[in-house]
Design a protein around this motif. Structure first.
Motif, PDB file in Angstrom:
ATOM      1  N   ILE A  69       0.848  -1.213   0.000  1.00  0.00           N
ATOM      2  CA  ILE A  69       0.000   0.000   0.000  1.00  0.00           C
ATOM      3  C   ILE A  69       0.878   1.256   0.000  1.00  0.00           C
ATOM      4  O   ILE A  69       0.655   2.190  -0.770  1.00  0.00           O
ATOM      5  N   LYS A  70       1.907   1.254   0.847  1.00  0.00           N
ATOM      6  CA  LYS A  70       2.785   2.433   0.930  1.00  0.00           C
ATOM      7  C   LYS A  70       3.538   2.629  -0.376  1.00  0.00           C
ATOM      8  O   LYS A  70       3.673   3.759  -0.874  1.00  0.00           O
ATOM      9  N   ALA A  71       4.046   1.531  -0.951  1.00  0.00           N
ATOM     10  CA  ALA A  71       4.812   1.637  -2.200  1.00  0.00           C
ATOM     11  C   ALA A  71       3.911   2.104  -3.341  1.00  0.00           C
ATOM     12  O   ALA A  71       4.306   2.950  -4.160  1.00  0.00           O
ATOM     13  N   ALA A  72       2.690   1.580  -3.395  1.00  0.00           N
ATOM     14  CA  ALA A  72       1.770   1.968  -4.473  1.00  0.00           C
ATOM     15  C   ALA A  72       1.396   3.438  -4.330  1.00  0.00           C
ATOM     16  O   ALA A  72       1.361   4.186  -5.325  1.00  0.00           O
ATOM     17  N   ALA A  73       1.116   3.877  -3.101  1.00  0.00           N
ATOM     18  CA  ALA A  73       0.747   5.283  -2.883  1.00  0.00           C
ATOM     19  C   ALA A  73       1.892   6.199  -3.291  1.00  0.00           C
ATOM     20  O   ALA A  73       1.677   7.244  -3.923  1.00  0.00           O
ATOM     21  N   ALA A  74       3.140   5.794  -2.972  1.00  0.00           N
ATOM     22  CA  ALA A  74       4.310   6.617  -3.344  1.00  0.00           C
ATOM     23  C   ALA A  74       4.468   6.630  -4.863  1.00  0.00           C
ATOM     24  O   ALA A  74       4.689   7.685  -5.466  1.00  0.00           O
ATOM     25  N   SER A  75       4.315   5.471  -5.485  1.00  0.00           N
ATOM     26  CA  SER A  75       4.490   5.393  -6.941  1.00  0.00           C
ATOM     27  C   SER A  75       3.427   6.211  -7.674  1.00  0.00           C
ATOM     28  O   SER A  75       3.687   6.769  -8.738  1.00  0.00           O
ATOM     29  N   LEU A  76       2.248   6.314  -7.095  1.00  0.00           N
ATOM     30  CA  LEU A  76       1.169   7.108  -7.714  1.00  0.00           C
ATOM     31  C   LEU A  76       1.220   8.574  -7.287  1.00  0.00           C
ATOM     32  O   LEU A  76       0.392   9.377  -7.718  1.00  0.00           O
ATOM     33  N   GLY A  77       2.154   8.900  -6.417  1.00  0.00           N
ATOM     34  CA  GLY A  77       2.277  10.289  -5.953  1.00  0.00           C
ATOM     35  C   GLY A  77       1.083  10.741  -5.135  1.00  0.00           C
ATOM     36  O   GLY A  77       0.714  11.922  -5.165  1.00  0.00           O
ATOM     37  N   LEU A  78       0.458   9.819  -4.400  1.00  0.00           N
ATOM     38  CA  LEU A  78      -0.753  10.170  -3.650  1.00  0.00           C
ATOM     39  C   LEU A  78      -0.414  10.897  -2.347  1.00  0.00           C
ATOM     40  O   LEU A  78       0.428  10.434  -1.582  1.00  0.00           O
ATOM     41  N   GLN A  79      -1.076  12.003  -2.117  1.00  0.00           N
ATOM     42  CA  GLN A  79      -0.960  12.728  -0.851  1.00  0.00           C
ATOM     43  C   GLN A  79      -2.175  12.372  -0.004  1.00  0.00           C
ATOM     44  O   GLN A  79      -3.259  12.192  -0.545  1.00  0.00           O
ATOM     45  N   GLY A  80      -1.978  12.322   1.310  1.00  0.00           N
ATOM     46  CA  GLY A  80      -3.132  12.060   2.179  1.00  0.00           C
ATOM     47  C   GLY A  80      -3.537  10.603   2.210  1.00  0.00           C
ATOM     48  O   GLY A  80      -4.712  10.281   2.405  1.00  0.00           O
ATOM     49  N   VAL A  81      -2.561   9.715   2.005  1.00  0.00           N
ATOM     50  CA  VAL A  81      -2.810   8.272   2.144  1.00  0.00           C
ATOM     51  C   VAL A  81      -1.842   7.738   3.179  1.00  0.00           C
ATOM     52  O   VAL A  81      -0.641   8.002   3.097  1.00  0.00           O
ATOM     53  N   ARG A  82      -2.363   6.976   4.124  1.00  0.00           N
ATOM     54  CA  ARG A  82      -1.490   6.416   5.160  1.00  0.00           C
ATOM     55  C   ARG A  82      -1.717   4.916   5.225  1.00  0.00           C
ATOM     56  O   ARG A  82      -2.866   4.461   5.345  1.00  0.00           O
ATOM     57  N   GLY A  83      -0.664   4.159   5.104  1.00  0.00           N
ATOM     58  CA  GLY A  83      -0.748   2.714   5.306  1.00  0.00           C
ATOM     59  C   GLY A  83      -0.288   2.419   6.721  1.00  0.00           C
ATOM     60  O   GLY A  83       0.753   2.916   7.156  1.00  0.00           O
ATOM     61  N   LEU A  84      -1.060   1.635   7.443  1.00  0.00           N
ATOM     62  CA  LEU A  84      -0.757   1.389   8.855  1.00  0.00           C
ATOM     63  C   LEU A  84      -0.752  -0.113   9.124  1.00  0.00           C
ATOM     64  O   LEU A  84      -1.750  -0.788   8.861  1.00  0.00           O
ATOM     65  N   HIS A  85       0.398  -0.597   9.613  1.00  0.00           N
ATOM     66  CA  HIS A  85       0.500  -2.011   9.962  1.00  0.00           C
ATOM     67  C   HIS A  85       0.009  -2.165  11.395  1.00  0.00           C
ATOM     68  O   HIS A  85       0.724  -1.828  12.346  1.00  0.00           O
ATOM     69  N   ALA A  86      -1.225  -2.601  11.554  1.00  0.00           N
ATOM     70  CA  ALA A  86      -1.811  -2.705  12.893  1.00  0.00           C
ATOM     71  C   ALA A  86      -2.929  -3.740  12.862  1.00  0.00           C
ATOM     72  O   ALA A  86      -3.449  -4.083  11.799  1.00  0.00           O
ATOM     73  N   ARG A  87      -3.267  -4.187  14.049  1.00  0.00           N
ATOM     74  CA  ARG A  87      -4.362  -5.139  14.178  1.00  0.00           C
ATOM     75  C   ARG A  87      -5.535  -4.409  14.812  1.00  0.00           C
ATOM     76  O   ARG A  87      -5.417  -3.887  15.926  1.00  0.00           O
ATOM     77  N   ALA A  88      -6.651  -4.344  14.093  1.00  0.00           N
ATOM     78  CA  ALA A  88      -7.838  -3.672  14.635  1.00  0.00           C
ATOM     79  C   ALA A  88      -8.524  -4.602  15.619  1.00  0.00           C
ATOM     80  O   ALA A  88      -8.921  -5.713  15.263  1.00  0.00           O
ATOM     81  N   GLU A  89      -8.629  -4.119  16.855  1.00  0.00           N
ATOM     82  CA  GLU A  89      -9.293  -4.948  17.873  1.00  0.00           C
ATOM     83  C   GLU A  89     -10.343  -4.163  18.643  1.00  0.00           C
ATOM     84  O   GLU A  89     -10.786  -4.573  19.698  1.00  0.00           O
ATOM     85  N   GLY A  90     -10.693  -2.985  18.108  1.00  0.00           N
ATOM     86  CA  GLY A  90     -11.742  -2.188  18.746  1.00  0.00           C
ATOM     87  C   GLY A  90     -11.225  -1.242  19.799  1.00  0.00           C
ATOM     88  O   GLY A  90     -12.010  -0.695  20.580  1.00  0.00           O
ATOM     89  N   LYS A  91      -9.891  -1.027  19.836  1.00  0.00           N
ATOM     90  CA  LYS A  91      -9.316  -0.125  20.846  1.00  0.00           C
ATOM     91  C   LYS A  91      -8.460   0.931  20.153  1.00  0.00           C
ATOM     92  O   LYS A  91      -7.218   0.918  20.250  1.00  0.00           O
ATOM     93  N   PRO A  92      -9.082   1.856  19.415  1.00  0.00           N
ATOM     94  CA  PRO A  92      -8.299   2.811  18.631  1.00  0.00           C
ATOM     95  C   PRO A  92      -7.289   3.608  19.462  1.00  0.00           C
ATOM     96  O   PRO A  92      -6.228   3.959  18.965  1.00  0.00           O
TER      97      PRO A  92
END
Ligand SMILES: C[S@@+](CC[C@H](N)C(=O)[O-])C[C@H]1O[C@@H](n2cnc3c(N)ncnc32)[C@H](O)[C@@H]1O
Length: 217
Positions: free
Chosen positions: A111-134
């Protein structure tokens, strides 16, 4: 797939779905496809690898929910995998702030590499496990929560509201359509209400899909 065929299929597919995809999105989706297939040859990101299928099942299915997402300022895509639906939505809605979360590091690296290659601003890739505790996971709340092929509906409606900013909504992209009564019952279990529900079919395979939007009562 050559350029002209890609453009034709994107145009006919988006027309069939009833969504407007800005013209400059086509070349950027082609680039995203090239990146995805290049990475996928080395790292297993998706089982869908035929270009026509990537276009229909990843890109057009992601863009099918443009009506539900347009107007939001921030989108949080949980269990985004290789970036669906978040990346195509970002391409079509450049001002949208998108955070894409996945528990698998190589998917977030893509996700991060694709966003950089497309020059996208305002995209964040986050390696995390969603467990309901933001508050402890480092996953930000957003105006719109979305997931595709992440959890079944009851589990999604149990997890997602914790990540919704005040006044925000939860979007569920469903493979199997639910009746209005089923959606209302699932929503009521979590003190949510159904804002909208819409069934659609993918334009080439005819596969059934549904998108439902929920808000806190
Ligand atoms: C079937 S894939 C769907 C990916 C993408 N949304 C799509 O439609 O192509 C589900 C993804 O959810 C991720 N996942 C599963 N449990 C998770 C969790 N608790 N938190 C974050 N990601 C999770 C998996 O790593 C996987 O990439």
């Amino acid at each position: 797939m050559d350029n002209a065929r890609f453009v034709d299929l994107l145009a006919s597919g988006s027309r069939a779905l009833g969504v407007t995809v800005p013209e400059d999105v086509g070349p950027r989706l082609q680039r995203l496809m090239a990146e995805l297939l290049k990475w996928n040859a080395k790292v297993n990101l998706t089982a869908i690898t035929a270009p026509e299928e990537v276009l229909e099942k990843h890109f057009l299915d992601s863009l099918a929910v443009l009506p539900e997402v347009t107007g939001a300022a921030t989108l949080l895509d949980l269990g985004a995998g290789a970036g669906f639906p978040g990346l195509p939505l970002k391409l079509a809605l450049p001002s949208l702030g998108v955070t894409l979360v996945d528990a698998v590091g190589k998917k977030v690296a893509f996700i991060k590499a694709a966003a950089a290659s497309l020059g996208l601003q305002g995209v964040r890739g986050l390696h995390a496990r969603a467990e309901g505790k933001p508050d402890t996971e480092g996953i930000p709340r957003a105006e719109l929560l979305i997931a595709r092929a992440f959890m079944d509906l009851p589990d999604w409606l149990a997890l997602a509201p914790a990540y919704v900013a005040p006044g925000g909504r939860v979007v569920a992209m469903l493979g199997k359509a639910q009746t209005d009564d089923e959606l209302k019952a699932r929503a009521a279990e979590r003190q949510l209400r159904v804002v909208s529900a819409r069934a659609y079919r993918l334009p080439f395979s005819g596969a059934e899909r549904q998108v439902a939007v929920f808000a806190k009562e």
